[in-house]
Design a protein around this motif. Sequence first.
Motif, PDB file in Angstrom:
ATOM      1  N   ALA A  77     -22.869   1.517   0.846  1.00 30.93           N
ATOM      2  CA  ALA A  77     -21.579   2.200   0.701  1.00 30.93           C
ATOM      3  C   ALA A  77     -20.413   1.249   0.928  1.00 30.93           C
ATOM      4  N   ARG A  78     -20.650   0.161   1.652  1.00 29.65           N
ATOM      5  CA  ARG A  78     -19.578  -0.821   1.889  1.00 29.65           C
ATOM      6  C   ARG A  78     -19.123  -1.478   0.598  1.00 29.65           C
ATOM      7  N   TYR A  79     -19.953  -1.410  -0.442  1.00 26.10           N
ATOM      8  CA  TYR A  79     -19.649  -2.075  -1.708  1.00 26.10           C
ATOM      9  C   TYR A  79     -19.359  -1.072  -2.813  1.00 26.10           C
ATOM     10  N   ALA A  80     -18.848   0.095  -2.407  1.00 27.01           N
ATOM     11  CA  ALA A  80     -18.530   1.141  -3.385  1.00 27.01           C
ATOM     12  C   ALA A  80     -17.307   0.783  -4.219  1.00 27.01           C
ATOM     13  N   GLY A  81     -16.361   0.072  -3.623  1.00 30.07           N
ATOM     14  CA  GLY A  81     -15.145  -0.296  -4.347  1.00 30.07           C
ATOM     15  C   GLY A  81     -15.391  -1.389  -5.363  1.00 30.07           C
TER      16      GLY A  81
END
Length: 299
Positions: A77-81
Amino acid sequence: ASFRCRAIGLRDPADPLTKPLGRRAHRRLGHAARGRQGRLWPRGNAPRALAAPGIEGFLLQAARARLGTGNPPSGAARYAGEKQAAALLARAEEHSAVGLLYAGLAAAGLGGLPSGLAGSLSRAYARQLAHNHLVLAEMRRVLQALQGVDVMVAKGLALAAVYYRDPGIRPTADIDLIIRYADFERVAAALARLEYSAKADYQEKLELYCHVTFEREAAAGVPVEAHWSLGRDFPSNPDDGALWRGAQNADIGEGSVRTLSTENHLLHAALHLAHHTVFGGYPSLLWLTDVALLSRQQG
């Protein structure tokens, strides 16, 4: 070399991704990495990983998942952007680890990933797979031209097909062949008929590196590296004759070709890792994974 291992998230030299190198290799790599002036990263090759340990740890988890020594990476989720996903993929590409990242995350299902990351990763994997198929096609063309010459396929293409068992996981930028030195002129002539030519400095490489790179200007051309030894710039020189005595047949690129034994693949991968770590900056996660995977296969 433990400080280098920590730079890519490998905290312990006993880790399965670094243990195959052995204590002596760790000492040699660590000494060489500091350089004559005591610099930690010679020639300005400090990896940007030191500023982004989270990304390195994530990639390491993916590699361990592919090796079967760990669970799939968590915290996607940390790399959703878009920016975060791009940073992760860029770092994976620097480590030649896009395929490892894809395989590690796919083990838990890509459906659970943020849509942007899943899409970007799938496209990057598809590009790598397509490229490797082009390299395999060129390999078949080269081997056809070398009929009658003793030759083995090594490194990237062989590792992807025989050990990773997925041509999209392990990238390959060239075609590595093992030949006999006595056949060098025949190999050069055959490659010349395919419009390949040796690099201008190849004469000095005959003694220094025991291989010559041939390149082709055409868009479909892939560099061909012809090796006749695994290297003579190490304290214990490999037995070149053993390469041929231990040769095995393997299915690579829709056909059976000769390649190195698992033991000699491991030796080649370890020497390649050591050479580029000492002289080229720092080890890529892919090269460490090659050594770990082959070490596990060798037992």
